[in-house]
Design a protein around this motif. Sequence first.
Motif, PDB file in Angstrom:
ATOM      1  N   ALA A 234      20.697-103.162 -73.230  1.00  0.00           N
ATOM      2  CA  ALA A 234      20.437-102.918 -71.808  1.00  0.00           C
ATOM      3  C   ALA A 234      19.161-102.097 -71.631  1.00  0.00           C
ATOM      4  N   ARG A 235      18.956-101.119 -72.507  1.00  0.00           N
ATOM      5  CA  ARG A 235      17.743-100.290 -72.445  1.00  0.00           C
ATOM      6  C   ARG A 235      16.506-101.110 -72.809  1.00  0.00           C
ATOM      7  N   ASP A 236      16.650-102.038 -73.761  1.00  0.00           N
ATOM      8  CA  ASP A 236      15.526-102.896 -74.150  1.00  0.00           C
ATOM      9  C   ASP A 236      15.133-103.855 -73.030  1.00  0.00           C
ATOM     10  N   ARG A 237      16.136-104.421 -72.379  1.00  0.00           N
ATOM     11  CA  ARG A 237      15.933-105.603 -71.530  1.00  0.00           C
ATOM     12  C   ARG A 237      15.706-105.272 -70.061  1.00  0.00           C
ATOM     13  N   PHE A 238      16.204-104.122 -69.594  1.00  0.00           N
ATOM     14  CA  PHE A 238      16.164-103.825 -68.168  1.00  0.00           C
ATOM     15  C   PHE A 238      15.512-102.473 -67.917  1.00  0.00           C
ATOM     16  N   GLU A 239      15.014-102.320 -66.693  1.00  0.00           N
ATOM     17  CA  GLU A 239      14.409-101.063 -66.271  1.00  0.00           C
ATOM     18  C   GLU A 239      14.967-100.664 -64.908  1.00  0.00           C
ATOM     19  N   GLY A 240      14.935 -99.364 -64.626  1.00  0.00           N
ATOM     20  CA  GLY A 240      15.223 -98.850 -63.290  1.00  0.00           C
ATOM     21  C   GLY A 240      16.547 -99.307 -62.718  1.00  0.00           C
ATOM     22  N   LYS A 241      16.501 -99.798 -61.467  1.00  0.00           N
ATOM     23  CA  LYS A 241      17.711-100.191 -60.749  1.00  0.00           C
ATOM     24  C   LYS A 241      18.421-101.359 -61.420  1.00  0.00           C
ATOM     25  N   ASP A 242      17.654-102.262 -62.028  1.00  0.00           N
ATOM     26  CA  ASP A 242      18.279-103.395 -62.713  1.00  0.00           C
ATOM     27  C   ASP A 242      19.160-102.910 -63.861  1.00  0.00           C
ATOM     28  N   ARG A 243      18.667-101.912 -64.605  1.00  0.00           N
ATOM     29  CA  ARG A 243      19.471-101.385 -65.706  1.00  0.00           C
ATOM     30  C   ARG A 243      20.723-100.696 -65.172  1.00  0.00           C
ATOM     31  N   GLN A 244      20.581 -99.980 -64.078  1.00  0.00           N
ATOM     32  CA  GLN A 244      21.742 -99.307 -63.503  1.00  0.00           C
ATOM     33  C   GLN A 244      22.797-100.317 -63.063  1.00  0.00           C
ATOM     34  N   GLN A 245      22.353-101.447 -62.513  1.00  0.00           N
ATOM     35  CA  GLN A 245      23.306-102.478 -62.110  1.00  0.00           C
ATOM     36  C   GLN A 245      24.048-103.042 -63.317  1.00  0.00           C
ATOM     37  N   VAL A 246      23.309-103.280 -64.399  1.00  0.00           N
ATOM     38  CA  VAL A 246      23.939-103.802 -65.613  1.00  0.00           C
ATOM     39  C   VAL A 246      24.933-102.789 -66.169  1.00  0.00           C
ATOM     40  N   LEU A 247      24.537-101.512 -66.215  1.00  0.00           N
ATOM     41  CA  LEU A 247      25.435-100.474 -66.716  1.00  0.00           C
ATOM     42  C   LEU A 247      26.661-100.323 -65.818  1.00  0.00           C
ATOM     43  N   ALA A 248      26.471-100.515 -64.505  1.00  0.00           N
ATOM     44  CA  ALA A 248      27.611-100.452 -63.587  1.00  0.00           C
ATOM     45  C   ALA A 248      28.580-101.602 -63.864  1.00  0.00           C
ATOM     46  N   TRP A 249      28.041-102.790 -64.115  1.00  0.00           N
ATOM     47  CA  TRP A 249      28.888-103.938 -64.445  1.00  0.00           C
ATOM     48  C   TRP A 249      29.652-103.685 -65.739  1.00  0.00           C
ATOM     49  N   ILE A 250      28.958-103.133 -66.730  1.00  0.00           N
ATOM     50  CA  ILE A 250      29.621-102.806 -67.987  1.00  0.00           C
ATOM     51  C   ILE A 250      30.732-101.787 -67.745  1.00  0.00           C
ATOM     52  N   GLY A 251      30.477-100.831 -66.838  1.00  0.00           N
ATOM     53  CA  GLY A 251      31.508 -99.859 -66.488  1.00  0.00           C
ATOM     54  C   GLY A 251      32.737-100.515 -65.884  1.00  0.00           C
ATOM     55  N   VAL A 252      32.533-101.552 -65.078  1.00  0.00           N
ATOM     56  CA  VAL A 252      33.664-102.292 -64.507  1.00  0.00           C
ATOM     57  C   VAL A 252      34.490-102.941 -65.617  1.00  0.00           C
ATOM     58  N   ILE A 253      33.804-103.587 -66.564  1.00  0.00           N
ATOM     59  CA  ILE A 253      34.498-104.245 -67.673  1.00  0.00           C
ATOM     60  C   ILE A 253      35.244-103.224 -68.524  1.00  0.00           C
ATOM     61  N   LEU A 254      34.591-102.094 -68.798  1.00  0.00           N
ATOM     62  CA  LEU A 254      35.230-101.065 -69.618  1.00  0.00           C
ATOM     63  C   LEU A 254      36.420-100.437 -68.910  1.00  0.00           C
ATOM     64  N   GLY A 255      36.445-100.505 -67.585  1.00  0.00           N
ATOM     65  CA  GLY A 255      37.615-100.038 -66.855  1.00  0.00           C
ATOM     66  C   GLY A 255      38.729-101.067 -66.829  1.00  0.00           C
ATOM     67  N   LEU A 256      38.355-102.342 -66.690  1.00  0.00           N
ATOM     68  CA  LEU A 256      39.359-103.403 -66.631  1.00  0.00           C
ATOM     69  C   LEU A 256      40.033-103.642 -67.978  1.00  0.00           C
ATOM     70  N   ALA A 257      39.246-103.591 -69.057  1.00  0.00           N
ATOM     71  CA  ALA A 257      39.782-103.945 -70.377  1.00  0.00           C
ATOM     72  C   ALA A 257      40.987-103.096 -70.772  1.00  0.00           C
ATOM     73  N   PRO A 258      40.890-101.756 -70.751  1.00  0.00           N
ATOM     74  CA  PRO A 258      42.076-100.976 -71.121  1.00  0.00           C
ATOM     75  C   PRO A 258      43.204-101.072 -70.108  1.00  0.00           C
ATOM     76  N   MET A 259      42.880-101.457 -68.855  1.00  0.00           N
ATOM     77  CA  MET A 259      43.909-101.576 -67.834  1.00  0.00           C
ATOM     78  C   MET A 259      44.804-102.787 -68.099  1.00  0.00           C
ATOM     79  N   ILE A 260      44.206-103.894 -68.549  1.00  0.00           N
ATOM     80  CA  ILE A 260      44.982-105.119 -68.740  1.00  0.00           C
ATOM     81  C   ILE A 260      45.417-105.319 -70.189  1.00  0.00           C
ATOM     82  N   ALA A 261      44.813-104.567 -71.127  1.00  0.00           N
ATOM     83  CA  ALA A 261      45.100-104.795 -72.545  1.00  0.00           C
ATOM     84  C   ALA A 261      46.577-104.627 -72.899  1.00  0.00           C
ATOM     85  N   PRO A 262      47.271-103.548 -72.456  1.00  0.00           N
ATOM     86  CA  PRO A 262      48.694-103.440 -72.811  1.00  0.00           C
ATOM     87  C   PRO A 262      49.533-104.595 -72.279  1.00  0.00           C
TER      88      PRO A 262
END
Length: 403
Positions: free
Chosen positions: A118-146
């Motif tokens: 993400a740091r290599d490929r994106f800058e500024g607001k675009d990187r923040q959007q990607v990191l926010a999306w990753i945050g969504v996935i990281l929140g969903l994964a442990p929620m549904i895993a059990p």
Amino acid sequence: MPQSYYKFFLGFVAAVAPLATDMYLPAIPQLAEMWGVNVSLVNLSLVLWFVAYSFTLLVWGSLSDRFGRRPILLIGLALFAASSVFCAMSQNVWQLIATRILQGIAGAGGASMVMAIARDRFEGKDRQQVLAWIGVILGLAPMIAPSIGAAIMQYGNWRMIFYAQGLAAALMLAVSLMLYQETAITLYKAGVFGMAARYGRLMGNANYVLTNASTSILSAPLLGFVAFSPLAYIQHFGMSRQQFALLFAVNALALVVGSASCAHLIHRFSDHYLLTVTLVGSLVGGILVLLIGHIAWIWFLLSAAMFTYFFGMSRPLVNHLVLEQVNDDIGAASSAVICSQFLCGAAGMAIATQHWQSPFLVFGALATLCPLATLLLWPWILRRIRTPHTAADILQPEPPPVG
């Protein structure tokens, strides 16, 4: 790979490790009974997974600065798929512990590449959007895993859980082989001592160390909540396991919504303004846990949800802020960020689950003091960090674009 595909690709790679930590939790009591051992011994396979994962993040990240992101990502995913099969083939608890350690080492390979790419490929607001999306996935994964693990056990057995993890890693490996091309612009030709020197340079970067340390402590109450919530909901409030799973999902959903909110709000407000809001919101949530969380389950649910919501909103901003402090050694810097967050989280879990006389008081204090410490350091951090924004940004939002 087209730019628009990257956030989905990185999100699914990031989900592999969280699924591995939570999918087999429903099987732990059965494994203890089947092998005739104490549950705490089976839980050691979870604890040592985190230990192996946290520390090998540093190695994988530095290796990616030397050899590139692509080979490390491919090796990590391949090793994860193989180690998952080894976990499924375990015949006793010690084999499971050993193969889980191997799985943790492998999981760190893919996870450490997510932020680096993400740091290599994106800058500024675009990187923040990607990191926010990753945050969504990281929140969903442990929620549904059990729930996924429980469903697999209903129609199969515990071994199928690990086979499913291996299949998921194998699919991501195939996608990576076909679509992902190297994103690291500069590679550093150095051996083991050169790898150590990169972390030495990072430790000499005062802005990086300051921002990383002061924001990583926010992970302590979050993972502390994960460990403390069964004690609160089941033992203190007398909830059933099914009710606990539902209420835990509500708190996990708050984390996801927070990350999604960040992706929307970064186009309207400055980073510093949003980070200040998230720190204040987390602090208020912690104070509410401290004051009223013990009274009734609904108050604990709402106050904890407030904290997890603002934590979810802060995480993409925090990761972006820390990585902005470095221009080189991106892989090592990304790995050190994740490692420090996990280690602080592990400390929070240890604190929250001790046999305290007043456990809600201790957890509430943890949830209050960590954001308070970061908030008190925040004005000083703003004066030091290398960033195009000024400290005045924390006082007012950015004006919306005209037209």
